[in-house]
Design a protein around this motif. Structure first.
Motif, mmCIF file in Angstrom:
data_model
loop_
_atom_site.group_PDB
_atom_site.id
_atom_site.type_symbol
_atom_site.label_atom_id
_atom_site.label_comp_id
_atom_site.label_asym_id
_atom_site.label_seq_id
_atom_site.Cartn_x
_atom_site.Cartn_y
_atom_site.Cartn_z
ATOM 1 N N SER A 2 0.830 -1.206 0.000
ATOM 2 C CA SER A 2 0.000 0.000 0.000
ATOM 3 C C SER A 2 0.868 1.259 0.000
ATOM 4 N N ARG A 3 1.955 1.243 0.787
ATOM 5 C CA ARG A 3 2.860 2.394 0.820
ATOM 6 C C ARG A 3 3.481 2.630 -0.555
ATOM 7 N N ARG A 58 0.884 4.209 -2.881
ATOM 8 C CA ARG A 58 0.689 5.606 -2.497
ATOM 9 C C ARG A 58 1.880 6.463 -2.950
ATOM 10 N N ARG A 59 3.087 5.933 -2.789
ATOM 11 C CA ARG A 59 4.273 6.692 -3.199
ATOM 12 C C ARG A 59 4.245 6.937 -4.700
ATOM 13 N N GLU A 110 1.639 7.072 -6.625
ATOM 14 C CA GLU A 110 0.602 8.062 -6.913
ATOM 15 C C GLU A 110 1.106 9.475 -6.631
ATOM 16 N N ARG A 111 1.862 9.646 -5.548
ATOM 17 C CA ARG A 111 2.415 10.969 -5.250
ATOM 18 C C ARG A 111 3.412 11.392 -6.320
ATOM 19 N N GLU A 169 -4.227 9.824 -9.013
ATOM 20 C CA GLU A 169 -4.774 8.686 -8.281
ATOM 21 C C GLU A 169 -4.918 7.515 -9.250
#
Length: 327
Positions: free
Chosen positions: A39-40, A43-44, A46-47, A52
């Motif tokens: 998940s991390r 998310r990374r 996506e950043r 998204e």
């Protein structure tokens, strides 16, 4: 959307796996990572991509429009990485110059390396002479060779690496009817007054001619003048038969038709043999070639010198300190 300078392939693989499974738990199991770590990573990514990629809910995971659009590009990037790694594992052949088909030391090392690494292709070349081969190494047209490293110019040696392999005793090839042919060994003093061929005039083997010149100096042995450059064993044999001169060689070199090979003694002159390659070169088969050379040197005591050995000082320095034989 701002584009990052680069993207970690691990993050792309996390994205693609989740997109295929549409389930973080199953995707984490496929990648052998913890779900939190996966998940991390998503998310990374996506950043970094400033968009998204997934819509997450308690019941389902779906791709966003940006996720759908970027998925084929992520797959293509990962496939390109896989192709690159596969190409790297399929190493090109290692080109090894053995100088001459008759030189047993070089051939033994190559054969041992082939036994050790059957998955690698080690291709033999027979171009003759370290002086010539050194230029091919530096130009990247050859990968490894053997010979007398001290016989190269310092500027050439600076671009090469070497590993001592053997102090090979030298021999003389004599016509069968020669007065010395009946001896089991030929003392160097017995060659006084003789004219001995050692490759003079052959620009490919200057390191060998230089070694012979140092050996003959002060012993009354004349270095034979240049003869037409002979390519191939048959031509070399024909040219040597015409001259009738003894030929300086090493003990592992087989006698030519109409000649006998006799080791030289009193003292025992040594031909220093190194494995030589381009400085900084990386190839898995080179590592096997080096290991094979070291194994054979240890098994056959190739780096031991007899007490009555003859070796130029520069060669001893370049080859390094090795134990003297007691025999």
């Amino acid at each position: 959307m701002s584009a990052p300078a680069h993207v970690d392939p691990r993050l792309l693989r996390a994205f693609v796996t989740v997109a295929e499974e549409l389930h973080f738990t199953r995707a984490a199991a496929r990648l052998y990572v913890a779900q939190q770590a996966l998940s991390r990573d998503v998310r990374r990514l996506e950043r970094e991509l400033d968009c998204e990629l997934f819509v997450r809910s308690t019941r389902r995971v779906t791709l966003t429009a940006d996720g759908e659009r970027l998925l084929p590009y992520a797959r293509a990037a990962l496939q390109a990485q896989d192709d690159l790694l596969a190409a790297a594992r399929r190493s090109r052949p290692l080109l090894v110059d053995l100088n001459s088909p008759g030189l047993g030391t070089h051939r033994e090392v190559l054969h041992r390396a082939r036994e050790r690494a059957p998955g690698h292709e080690l291709m033999a070349r027979y171009e003759s002479g370290l002086t010539w081969a050194a230029g091919e190494l530096l130009a990247g047209r050859l990968d490894a060779t053997f010979g007398r490293f001290a016989g190269l110019a310092p500027a050439v040696r600076a671009g090469l690496d070497q590993q001592p392999v053997r102090y090979e005793p030298m021999a003389v090839l004599l016509p069968e009817g020669h007065a010395l042919a009946g001896l089991p060994e030929v003392p160097l003093a017995a060659l006084a007054g003789e004219t001995v061929y050692a490759g003079a005039g052959n620009t490919r083997t200057e390191e060998w001619t230089d070694l012979a010149r140092q050996l003959f100096d002060g012993r009354g042995i004349t270095l034979a003048p240049p003869v037409p450059l002979a390519v191939g064993e048959e031509e070399f044999q024909r040219v040597m038969a015409r001259s009738g001169n003894p030929v300086l060689a090493v003990v592992s070199f087989p006698p030519l038709s109409g000649t006998v090979s006799r080791p030289l003694v009193e003292p025992v002159p040594l031909s220093p043999v190194s494995l030589v390659w381009r400085k900084g070169m990386i190839h898995p088969a080179l590592a096997e070639l080096r290991r094979s050379a070291a194994e054979l040197a240890a098994e056959r005591s190739w780096l031991e010198r007899p007490l009555d050995a003859w070796l130029p000082g520069l060669d001893a320095d370049v080859m390094g300190a090795h134990p003297m034989s007691r025999c």
